[in-house]
Write a protein that holds these residues in place. Structure first.
Motif, PDB file in Angstrom:
ATOM      1  N   VAL A  89       0.835  -1.204   0.000  1.00 20.75           N
ATOM      2  CA  VAL A  89       0.000   0.000   0.000  1.00 20.75           C
ATOM      3  C   VAL A  89       0.870   1.254   0.000  1.00 20.75           C
ATOM      4  CG1 VAL A  89      -1.731   1.306   1.303  1.00 20.75           C
ATOM      5  CG2 VAL A  89      -1.916  -1.183   1.116  1.00 20.75           C
ATOM      6  N   LEU A  90       1.911   1.251   0.799  1.00 19.08           N
ATOM      7  CA  LEU A  90       2.812   2.409   0.830  1.00 19.08           C
ATOM      8  C   LEU A  90       3.487   2.620  -0.525  1.00 19.08           C
ATOM      9  CD1 LEU A  90       4.481   2.059   4.340  1.00 19.08           C
ATOM     10  CD2 LEU A  90       2.896   3.836   3.576  1.00 19.08           C
ATOM     11  N   THR A  91       3.819   1.536  -1.191  1.00 20.76           N
ATOM     12  CA  THR A  91       4.429   1.655  -2.517  1.00 20.76           C
ATOM     13  C   THR A  91       3.446   2.276  -3.497  1.00 20.76           C
ATOM     14  OG1 THR A  91       5.849  -0.245  -2.095  1.00 20.76           O
ATOM     15  CG2 THR A  91       5.572   0.403  -4.391  1.00 20.76           C
ATOM     16  N   TRP A  92       2.191   1.872  -3.436  1.00 17.48           N
ATOM     17  CA  TRP A  92       1.179   2.494  -4.303  1.00 17.48           C
ATOM     18  C   TRP A  92       1.115   4.005  -4.056  1.00 17.48           C
ATOM     19  CZ3 TRP A  92      -2.975  -1.606  -2.851  1.00 17.48           C
ATOM     20  CH2 TRP A  92      -2.903  -2.694  -3.731  1.00 17.48           C
ATOM     21  N   ILE A  93       1.093   4.381  -2.796  1.00 14.67           N
ATOM     22  CA  ILE A  93       0.972   5.804  -2.446  1.00 14.67           C
ATOM     23  C   ILE A  93       2.205   6.574  -2.912  1.00 14.67           C
ATOM     24  CG2 ILE A  93       0.871   7.442  -0.511  1.00 14.67           C
ATOM     25  CD1 ILE A  93      -0.805   5.223   0.972  1.00 14.67           C
ATOM     26  N   VAL A  94       3.380   6.072  -2.550  1.00 15.75           N
ATOM     27  CA  VAL A  94       4.619   6.763  -2.923  1.00 15.75           C
ATOM     28  C   VAL A  94       4.771   6.806  -4.443  1.00 15.75           C
ATOM     29  CG1 VAL A  94       7.146   6.614  -2.824  1.00 15.75           C
ATOM     30  CG2 VAL A  94       5.794   6.302  -0.745  1.00 15.75           C
ATOM     31  N   ALA A  95       4.468   5.701  -5.112  1.00 17.10           N
ATOM     32  CA  ALA A  95       4.588   5.656  -6.571  1.00 17.10           C
ATOM     33  C   ALA A  95       3.645   6.673  -7.221  1.00 17.10           C
ATOM     34  CB  ALA A  95       4.303   4.251  -7.087  1.00 17.10           C
ATOM     35  N   ALA A  96       2.421   6.768  -6.715  1.00 14.18           N
ATOM     36  CA  ALA A  96       1.466   7.721  -7.289  1.00 14.18           C
ATOM     37  C   ALA A  96       1.934   9.164  -7.089  1.00 14.18           C
ATOM     38  CB  ALA A  96       0.086   7.512  -6.669  1.00 14.18           C
ATOM     39  N   VAL A  97       2.424   9.470  -5.901  1.00 16.55           N
ATOM     40  CA  VAL A  97       2.902  10.833  -5.620  1.00 16.55           C
ATOM     41  C   VAL A  97       4.117  11.156  -6.487  1.00 16.55           C
ATOM     42  CG1 VAL A  97       3.963  12.299  -3.848  1.00 16.55           C
ATOM     43  CG2 VAL A  97       1.938  10.933  -3.288  1.00 16.55           C
ATOM     44  N   LEU A  98       5.074  10.226  -6.531  1.00 13.14           N
ATOM     45  CA  LEU A  98       6.270  10.451  -7.349  1.00 13.14           C
ATOM     46  C   LEU A  98       5.938  10.525  -8.835  1.00 13.14           C
ATOM     47  CD1 LEU A  98       9.190   8.371  -5.828  1.00 13.14           C
ATOM     48  CD2 LEU A  98       9.029  10.845  -6.080  1.00 13.14           C
ATOM     49  N   LEU A  99       4.973   9.743  -9.259  1.00 16.94           N
ATOM     50  CA  LEU A  99       4.560   9.760 -10.657  1.00 16.94           C
ATOM     51  C   LEU A  99       4.103  11.156 -11.059  1.00 16.94           C
ATOM     52  CD1 LEU A  99       3.914   8.112 -13.239  1.00 16.94           C
ATOM     53  CD2 LEU A  99       1.669   7.686 -12.262  1.00 16.94           C
ATOM     54  N   VAL A 100       3.320  11.784 -10.215  1.00 16.68           N
ATOM     55  CA  VAL A 100       2.795  13.113 -10.527  1.00 16.68           C
ATOM     56  C   VAL A 100       3.848  14.195 -10.289  1.00 16.68           C
ATOM     57  CG1 VAL A 100       1.052  14.825  -9.905  1.00 16.68           C
ATOM     58  CG2 VAL A 100       0.428  12.417 -10.056  1.00 16.68           C
ATOM     59  N   ILE A 101       4.339  14.280  -9.065  1.00 15.80           N
ATOM     60  CA  ILE A 101       5.287  15.347  -8.729  1.00 15.80           C
ATOM     61  C   ILE A 101       6.644  15.091  -9.374  1.00 15.80           C
ATOM     62  CG2 ILE A 101       6.523  16.470  -6.836  1.00 15.80           C
ATOM     63  CD1 ILE A 101       4.020  15.912  -5.103  1.00 15.80           C
ATOM     64  N   GLY A 102       7.139  13.880  -9.246  1.00 12.58           N
ATOM     65  CA  GLY A 102       8.439  13.545  -9.814  1.00 12.58           C
ATOM     66  C   GLY A 102       8.451  13.634 -11.324  1.00 12.58           C
ATOM     67  N   GLY A 103       7.366  13.238 -11.946  1.00 10.51           N
ATOM     68  CA  GLY A 103       7.282  13.351 -13.400  1.00 10.51           C
ATOM     69  C   GLY A 103       7.382  14.790 -13.856  1.00 10.51           C
ATOM     70  N   PHE A 104       6.729  15.684 -13.120  1.00 11.87           N
ATOM     71  CA  PHE A 104       6.784  17.109 -13.453  1.00 11.87           C
ATOM     72  C   PHE A 104       8.199  17.648 -13.250  1.00 11.87           C
ATOM     73  CE2 PHE A 104       6.509  21.560 -12.047  1.00 11.87           C
ATOM     74  CZ  PHE A 104       5.982  22.124 -13.190  1.00 11.87           C
ATOM     75  N   VAL A 105       8.808  17.330 -12.108  1.00 16.49           N
ATOM     76  CA  VAL A 105      10.142  17.840 -11.795  1.00 16.49           C
ATOM     77  C   VAL A 105      11.185  17.280 -12.762  1.00 16.49           C
ATOM     78  CG1 VAL A 105      11.991  17.830 -10.059  1.00 16.49           C
ATOM     79  CG2 VAL A 105       9.638  18.301  -9.375  1.00 16.49           C
ATOM     80  N   THR A 106      11.153  15.968 -12.997  1.00 15.50           N
ATOM     81  CA  THR A 106      12.164  15.377 -13.874  1.00 15.50           C
ATOM     82  C   THR A 106      11.982  15.827 -15.324  1.00 15.50           C
ATOM     83  OG1 THR A 106      10.903  13.310 -14.144  1.00 15.50           O
ATOM     84  CG2 THR A 106      12.580  13.363 -12.407  1.00 15.50           C
TER      85      THR A 106
END
Length: 180
Positions: A89-106
């Motif tokens: 569950v934590l991986t789903w949450i972290v992956a979703a957050v990184l997907l959105v925020i990290g995708g924008f930043v990277t």
């Protein structure tokens, strides 16, 4: 097998969050000097990059965020591999957050010239607005190792496509069986 894929993606992504900031810390000052030299050669006054918050280096303190992200990714990978139920569950949450925020930043890191041009366009100084940002960013890029740009692309792909793969992998029935 799906757990292995998810773990590999998380570890590889974590490694990019370790390597890229170290490279920016190590070579960033030379990159900023080269970019500043190019801006001055185009007629800008010294300090124009700093005035417009254009930076290519990363301080030791700024490295804490990507290192923290890497630590979380490594911990999640280890817990996912071990079958710790909460990790899924934590991986789903972290992956979703990184997907959105990290995708924008990277993606922004891949478009440094466009970001720099946007910063200069906001200037009241016509000389700054007319600077060739491609040449400035290219001057900075020459100071970094040649493999940095491909690694940034890999990090973007791992942050977007890779994290989608992780999310989907952890939804599968074989993943559910792994976490029981």
């Amino acid at each position: 097998m799906v757990i292995g894929i998810a773990v590999i993606v998380l570890v590889l992504l974590g490694l990019t969050f370790c390597v890229i900031p170290v490279v920016a810390h190590r070579f960033g000052e030379a990159a900023e000097r080269a970019a500043e030299t190019e801006a001055i050669a185009q007629g800008a006054r010294g300090g124009v990059l700093a005035e417009h918050r254009v930076r290519f280096k990363e301080s030791a303190a700024e490295m804490a965020i990507p290192f923290g992200i890497a630590a979380v990714l490594f911990a999640l990978a280890a817990c996912d591999a071990a079958g710790v139920g909460a990790a899924r569950v934590l991986t789903w949450i972290v992956a979703a957050v990184l997907l959105v925020i990290g995708g924008f930043v990277t993606s922004g890191q891949l478009r440094a010239a466009q970001w720099t041009a946007a910063a200069f366009r906001r200037s009241s100084d016509p000389v700054v607005r007319g600077l060739d940002t491609e040449a400035i960013v290219s001057a900075a890029a020459r100071e970094f190792p040649a493999w940095l740009r491909p690694l940034q692309v890999v990090r973007f792909l791992l942050t977007t496509v890779g994290l989608l793969v992780v999310i989907v992998a952890l939804i599968t029935p074989s993943a559910a069986a792994h976490f029981r």
